[in-house]
Design a protein around this motif. Structure first.
Motif, PDB file in Angstrom:
ATOM      1  N   LEU A   7     -22.811 -23.487  -0.944  1.00 16.20           N
ATOM      2  CA  LEU A   7     -21.804 -22.764  -1.722  1.00 16.20           C
ATOM      3  C   LEU A   7     -22.486 -21.904  -2.777  1.00 16.20           C
ATOM      4  O   LEU A   7     -22.297 -22.079  -3.975  1.00 16.20           O
ATOM      5  CB  LEU A   7     -20.843 -23.758  -2.370  1.00 16.20           C
ATOM      6  CG  LEU A   7     -20.084 -24.671  -1.399  1.00 16.20           C
ATOM      7  CD1 LEU A   7     -19.223 -25.668  -2.169  1.00 16.20           C
ATOM      8  CD2 LEU A   7     -19.216 -23.838  -0.466  1.00 16.20           C
ATOM      9  N   TRP A  56     -19.220 -27.884  -7.417  1.00 14.91           N
ATOM     10  CA  TRP A  56     -18.239 -27.860  -6.324  1.00 14.91           C
ATOM     11  C   TRP A  56     -16.818 -27.801  -6.877  1.00 14.91           C
ATOM     12  O   TRP A  56     -15.952 -27.126  -6.309  1.00 14.91           O
ATOM     13  CB  TRP A  56     -18.399 -29.109  -5.454  1.00 14.91           C
ATOM     14  CG  TRP A  56     -19.625 -29.092  -4.593  1.00 14.91           C
ATOM     15  CD1 TRP A  56     -20.444 -28.034  -4.334  1.00 14.91           C
ATOM     16  CD2 TRP A  56     -20.191 -30.204  -3.881  1.00 14.91           C
ATOM     17  NE1 TRP A  56     -21.482 -28.407  -3.521  1.00 14.91           N
ATOM     18  CE2 TRP A  56     -21.353 -29.726  -3.220  1.00 14.91           C
ATOM     19  CE3 TRP A  56     -19.838 -31.540  -3.748  1.00 14.91           C
ATOM     20  CZ2 TRP A  56     -22.150 -30.556  -2.431  1.00 14.91           C
ATOM     21  CZ3 TRP A  56     -20.627 -32.363  -2.964  1.00 14.91           C
ATOM     22  CH2 TRP A  56     -21.761 -31.878  -2.305  1.00 14.91           C
ATOM     23  N   VAL A  59     -16.121 -24.266  -7.925  1.00 19.01           N
ATOM     24  CA  VAL A  59     -15.946 -23.402  -6.749  1.00 19.01           C
ATOM     25  C   VAL A  59     -14.559 -23.610  -6.136  1.00 19.01           C
ATOM     26  O   VAL A  59     -13.904 -22.650  -5.708  1.00 19.01           O
ATOM     27  CB  VAL A  59     -17.047 -23.685  -5.699  1.00 19.01           C
ATOM     28  CG1 VAL A  59     -16.730 -22.972  -4.384  1.00 19.01           C
ATOM     29  CG2 VAL A  59     -18.399 -23.229  -6.223  1.00 19.01           C
TER      30      VAL A  59
END
Length: 223
Positions: A7, A56, A59
């Protein structure tokens, strides 16, 4: 890690750092136990894993990747001091070993690269083309900053070198150089360079030269 898909660059850097710590723990089990640095390595591993989980989260809720990187950088800036003592303890421990721990030195190198790139995130976010015309005057200083940056980047490399402190000194301040010992040889070609003045490159631990030369190879092969 298995798929090779991450990512963004932050996720990939954290994955690489975590992989190096796993390798270090596997390869230096006895040394880590004898040096009593197991808990410090565990804390660093948890620090990396926790920040990867936080990234994460950012994101998952992001509106733009640039803003996600800025928010993550601000978080790191606030909590990075939590791992400083652990890093120092591990580094001091490995320094007492007879051979340099190349895996740990490489981990520090990647960690340093990661922090240096994080420091640039805030400067990559602002898009001056999106400024409304009637507000352009409020942001004129951005144009000046950009012009100054381009001017310095286009200047001679000498501007990046230390300034001499006295008018009677020819060239750089002698304190910027070190005198090599009488038996010093070039690390690559083996030429005798003892007694000459050289620029000292090793400013911080993560910049140390950790590669090893195979003396059986020619200079061309080494380079």
């Amino acid at each position: 890690e298995i798929s090779g898909k991450y990512l963004g660059w932050i996720d990939q850097y954290l994955a690489v750092l975590a992989a190096y710590l796993v390798a270090i723990e596997e390869k230096y089990q006895k040394e880590i136990e004898s040096l009593s640095i197991k808990s410090s390595i565990t804390n660093i591993a948890m620090f990396i894993a926790g920040n990867r989980a936080s990234y994460w989260y950012y994101v998952t809720n992001e509106k733009s990747r640039a803003m996600t990187e800025v928010l993550f950088t601000q978080r790191i800036e606030k909590i990075s001091s939590m791992c400083t003592n652990h890093l120092q303890e591990i580094d001091k421990g490995f320094q007492v070993l007879e051979e340099k721990n190349v895996w740990w030195e490489t981990f520090l190198h990647h960690l340093g690269q990661f922090y240096r790139r994080l420091r640039r995130t805030r400067y990559l976010l602002f898009n001056t083309q999106s400024i409304l015309q009637h507000k352009m005057e409020e942001f004129d200083f951005f144009k000046d900053l950009n012009e100054n940056a381009i001017m310095f980047l286009s200047s001679s490399v000498e501007e990046l070198l230390p300034m001499k402190t006295f008018a009677n000194i020819q060239g750089l301040d002698p304190g910027f150089f070190v005198i090599l010992s009488s038996e010093t040889k070039c690390y690559v070609c083996g030429v005798d360079i003892g007694g000459k003045a050289a620029q000292w490159q090793l400013q911080i631990p993560v910049d140390q030269n950790i590669w090893v030369v195979d003396e059986s190879k020619t200079v061309e092969e080494i380079m």
